[in-house]
Design an enzyme around this catalytic site. Structure first.
Site, PDB file in Angstrom:
ATOM      1  CG  ASP A  38      -2.102   0.875   1.125  1.00 50.17           C
ATOM      2  OD1 ASP A  38      -2.112   1.743   0.244  1.00 50.17           O
ATOM      3  OD2 ASP A  38      -3.031   0.709   1.937  1.00 50.17           O
ATOM      4  CG  ASP A  39      -0.028   4.800  -0.181  1.00 51.76           C
ATOM      5  OD1 ASP A  39      -0.793   4.423  -1.090  1.00 51.76           O
ATOM      6  OD2 ASP A  39      -0.355   5.636   0.684  1.00 51.76           O
ATOM      7  CB  CYS A  76      -5.763   2.784  -1.862  1.00 51.43           C
ATOM      8  SG  CYS A  76      -6.506   4.187  -1.016  1.00 51.43           S
ATOM      9  NE  ARG A  80      -6.057  -1.031  -1.723  1.00 49.15           N
ATOM     10  CZ  ARG A  80      -5.015  -1.719  -1.250  1.00 49.15           C
ATOM     11  NH1 ARG A  80      -5.112  -3.023  -1.068  1.00 49.15           N
ATOM     12  NH2 ARG A  80      -3.888  -1.107  -0.954  1.00 49.15           N
ATOM     13  CE  LYS A 133      -6.520   0.517   1.774  1.00 45.22           C
ATOM     14  NZ  LYS A 133      -5.491   1.571   1.587  1.00 45.22           N
ATOM     15  CG  HIS A 135     -10.213   1.278   0.974  1.00 45.82           C
ATOM     16  ND1 HIS A 135      -9.115   2.100   0.925  1.00 45.82           N
ATOM     17  CD2 HIS A 135     -11.243   2.051   1.431  1.00 45.82           C
ATOM     18  CE1 HIS A 135      -9.446   3.317   1.348  1.00 45.82           C
ATOM     19  NE2 HIS A 135     -10.729   3.306   1.663  1.00 45.82           N
ATOM     20  CG  HIS A 217      -1.837   3.947   3.599  1.00 43.94           C
ATOM     21  ND1 HIS A 217      -2.318   4.731   4.624  1.00 43.94           N
ATOM     22  CD2 HIS A 217      -2.555   4.307   2.502  1.00 43.94           C
ATOM     23  CE1 HIS A 217      -3.280   5.522   4.175  1.00 43.94           C
ATOM     24  NE2 HIS A 217      -3.442   5.291   2.879  1.00 43.94           N
ATOM     25  CG  ASP A 333      -2.193   0.835  -3.253  1.00 46.20           C
ATOM     26  OD1 ASP A 333      -1.028   1.268  -3.180  1.00 46.20           O
ATOM     27  OD2 ASP A 333      -3.067   1.126  -2.405  1.00 46.20           O
ATOM     28  CG  ASN A 334      -1.396   4.278  -4.774  1.00 47.65           C
ATOM     29  OD1 ASN A 334      -2.530   3.975  -4.402  1.00 47.65           O
ATOM     30  ND2 ASN A 334      -0.456   4.646  -3.922  1.00 47.65           N
ATOM     31  CE  LYS A 389      -2.946   7.426  -1.815  1.00 41.82           C
ATOM     32  NZ  LYS A 389      -2.912   6.964  -0.406  1.00 41.82           N
TER      33      LYS A 389
END
Length: 538
Positions: A38-39, A76, A80, A133, A135, A217, A333-334, A389
Site C-alpha cells: 500500500d503506497d 488505493c 483495488r 485491506k 476498501h 501506508h 497499489d500506486n 500518488k
C-alpha cells in the site's frame, strides 16, 4: 526465431508454447498468491534499486520476472477495484474513494453484481481467501466470493489496535494477541497462514489468496527493533538517496543507463492552497532534517517488516510442498504518497505538522502516534519519476511488479518492459486456471499478447482530474485543469521533453481516444467536489 524476452516471459507465466500459440496448462491448476503493498514506491525494494532490506521479495524476483512498466491507478480504492474486478475503476463505481459523489462512476462502492476474481475463479474450482485491506466500499468481502476475511474494510488508521481489524464471517474467531504483542502486518500474515492451512486441508481444490498489506501506508508505525536498523540511514537526505537509487537501478537493469534523474517534484495540498517544489535537503534546518530522517526510517522499517512476513508465507508454502505449484504476484497499489508537503503531516491527513526534536524522535512510530512521510521522501521512493500518488505522471501510476512462477520459469531473474496494467490480472489468472474471459473485460490475458505480439493497446488513467493515455510509444498526460503534455516513452520515460507542439496531430488523436474512453467508462463529467472533509473544516 525466439520471441523477445518481454513476450517470452509472458509465455512462461502462462505455460504457453511459443509456436503454435496454443495454451498448455500444467496437470494441476496452479494456486495463486497475489500480494499487494500500500503506497509503496517504484524504487523502494532492494531488487528495484532501493536500500531497504527486502531479501524475501528479492529472492522471488531473482527466480521470477520483474516488470518495469506495470501500471496501476493512482489511488488505493480505484486500484483495488481494477485489480479485483478486471475493469477500469470508474466503470464499477469506484473512480475516487468511498464517498458517494452522486455520479455513476463515483458512487463510492463497487457496483452490485460485478464479479471479483474470487467469484470468477469459483466455477473453476478455486477457494478464495482475503487477508488485509478491502476498501471497495462494501462491508463484507465474503459476499464477493471470499470464504474467509481478516483485515480492514477501509484504510488502516493504526497498526497497533486489534479492534481496528475485522474477522468475517461473523462466527469466525480471530487470533487473539497480548496487548503489547499486536502489530497489524504480523496479524494479517498470521491469519493468511491460517487461511492457507484451511485451503490446504482441501487438497482437491486450488486456492487464491489475496494478501493485501496496509504497509507502508500512513500512519507511519513500526516495531522499534525494525526502526533501529534504519535510524541512521536517512540523515544524508532525499537528494542523495535519489542519486544512489538511480545508480543501482541502472546496474540492475531496471532502467536504461541513459535515464536521467528528474528535478525535484512539485507538491500541493488537497485544495492547492499551499504549493511549492520539494526543497534541497541541505537547505532544511538541522532539526527538520532529523525529524524527516526519522519518518523515512519508520517507513523503511514498515517495508522491511512486510518483507519478513512475506518470507513466512513463502516458507509455509515450501514446507507444505505447494510452492512449486503456486504463482506469486507482488505489486503496489500506486506510487508513494506525498500527502501533503515536504514535512509530512501528523495527527490525521491534514495540513497539521509537528516538528519532533530530541527524545520526541524516539517516540515516533509508537502506539498513539500518527505521521506521514511527506512529499520529499515520496519523490525519492518513486525515483526517478515525476510526482506521486493522486497523479498520473509515472511516479503516481508505476508499480514494482514481481511474477514468480516456478512451474514455468527456467531462467529466473529476468526483467521485462512490456506495458501491463491492473486490469490484466483477472484475465491472466483466469486463463492460467484453464478458464476463458470475454470481451466485457478491457484487460487482456497475457495469452493475447503472445498471439499478436502487439503491445500498443492504449491504457487509460484518471484521478481527481489528472488524466492520461499511454498508447505504444506515446503518453498524453495532464494535471487537473492544465494543458495536455505529450511524451515519447521509448526515449523519455521520465517525462521531461514535452513534444505536444512538435506532434499536435498525435496529441489530438490520443485526446479523442481518451474522451471516448472517459465517456464510455463513466469518468466524465468529472465531479466538482470530492468531499474532502479537512478542506471544509478550514
Amino acid at each position: 526465431m525466439n520471441p523477445p524476452f518481454g513476450i517470452r516471459s509472458l509465455i512462461l507465466l502462462l505455460g504457453i508454447a511459443a509456436a503454435p500459440f496454443v495454451p498448455t496448462f500444467a496437470a494441476e491448476q496452479p494456486n495463486f498468491l497475489v500480494i499487494v503493498a500500500d503506497d509503496l514506491g517504484f524504487s523502494d525494494l532492494g531488487c528495484y534499486g532501493g536500500e531497504i532490506n527486502t531479501p524475501n521479495l528479492d529472492r522471488l524476483a531473482g527466480q521470477g520476472t520483474r516488470f518495469t512498466r506495470f501500471y496501476t491507478t493512482s489511488r488505493c480504492c480505484p486500484s483495488r477495484a481494477a485489480l479485483l474486478t478486471g475493469q477500469y475503476p470508474h466503470a464499477v463505481g469506484l473512480g475516487h474513494m468511498t464517498q458517494d459523489l452522486q455520479r455513476p462512476g463515483y458512487r463510492g462502492r463497487v457496483t452490485p453484481g460485478v464479479p471479483t476474481i474470487a467469484e470468477v475463479l469459483e466455477p473453476l474450482g478455486y477457494q478464495s481467501y482475503l487477508a488485509g485491506k478491502w476498501h471497495l466500499g462494501t462491508d463484507d468481502p465474503t459476499a464477493h466470493g471470499f470464504l474467509e476475511f481478516y483485515g480492514t474494510l477501509v484504510s488502516a488508521k493504526t497498526f497497533w489496535d486489534p479492534d481496528h481489524f475485522t474477522r468475517l464471517p461473523a462466527d469466525r474467531k480471530r487470533i487473539e494477541y497480548p496487548a503489547d504483542k499486536f502489530y497489524a502486518t504480523d496479524a494479517v500474515t498470521d491469519h493468511a497462514l491460517q487461511f492457507l492451512e484451511i485451503a490446504q486441508s482441501n487438497p482437491d481444490q486450488p486456492w487464491f489468496l489475496y494478501l493485501a498489506y496496509n504497509a507502508p501506508h500512513f500512519p507511519l508505525q513500526a516495531p522499534q527493533e525494525d526502526i533501529a536498523r534504519y535510524a541512521d540511514r536517512y540523515h544524508d537526505g532525499w537528494d542523495v538517496i535519489r542519486e544512489e537509487r538511480l545508480a543501482r537501478m541502472k546496474e540492475l537493469g531496471i532502467l536504461p543507463p541513459e535515464t536521467p534523474l528528474t528535478a525535484r517534484s512539485p507538491y500541493a495540498n488537497y485544495g492547492e492552497t499551499e504549493t511549492g517544489i520539494n526543497p534541497a535537503w541541505t537547505d532544511l534546518p538541522e532539526d527538520r532534517r532529523a525529524d524527516l530522517a526519522r519518518r523515512m526510517a519508520i517507513y523503511a522499517a514498515m517495508i522491511d517488516r512486510m518483507d519478513q512476513q512475506i518470507g513466512r508465507v513463502v516458507e509455509q508454502l515450501e514446507q507444505s510442498d505447494q510452492l512449486n505449484n503456486t504463482v506469486i504476484v507482488f505489486l503496489s497499489d500506486n506510487g508513494a504518497c506525498a500527502e501533503w508537503d515536504p514535512h509530512g503531516f501528523d495527527i490525521s491527513s491534514s495540513p497539521n505538522n509537528i516538528l519532533h526534536r530530541g527524545d520526541e524522535l524516539d517516540q515516533m512510530g509508537t502506539p498513539g502516534t500518527f505521521h506521514s512521510v511527506g512529499s520529499g521522501w515520496a519523490n525519492a521512493s518513486n525515483t526517478p519519476f515525476r510526482m506521486y500518488k493522486h497523479y498520473v505522471h509515472e511516479g503516481g501510476i508505476t508499480s514494482p511488479c514481481i511474477v514468480f512462477d516456478p512451474r514455468n520459469h527456467t531462467d529466473g531473474g529476468q526483467i521485462s518492459d512490456i506495458p501491463l496494467h491492473l486490469i490484466d490480472l483477472l484475465p491472466t489468472l483466469v486463463t492460467a486456471a484453464g478458464g476463458t474471459v470475454d470481451d466485457r473485460y478491457p484487460g487482456q490475458s497475457l495469452q493475447k499478447y503472445v498471439k499478436s505480439t502487439n503491445v500498443e493497446r492504449p491504457l487509460f488513467f484518471e484521478h481527481e482530474g489528472n488524466r492520461a493515455i499511454h498508447a505504444g510509444r506515446w503518453k498524453l498526460v495532464a494535471f487537473r485543469d492544465r494543458p495536455w503534455e505529450l511524451y515519447d516513452m521509448q526515449r523519455d520515460r521520465v517525462e521531461q521533453n514535452n513534444l505536444i507542439r512538435a506532434h499536435p496531430e498525435i496529441a489530438a488523436d490520443l485526446h479523442q481516444q481518451w474522451n471516448t474512453w472517459a465517456e464510455a467508462n463513466q469518468v466524465t463529467p468529472l465531479p466538482e467536489d470530492y468531499e474532502v472533509q479537512y478542506l471544509r473544516s478550514h
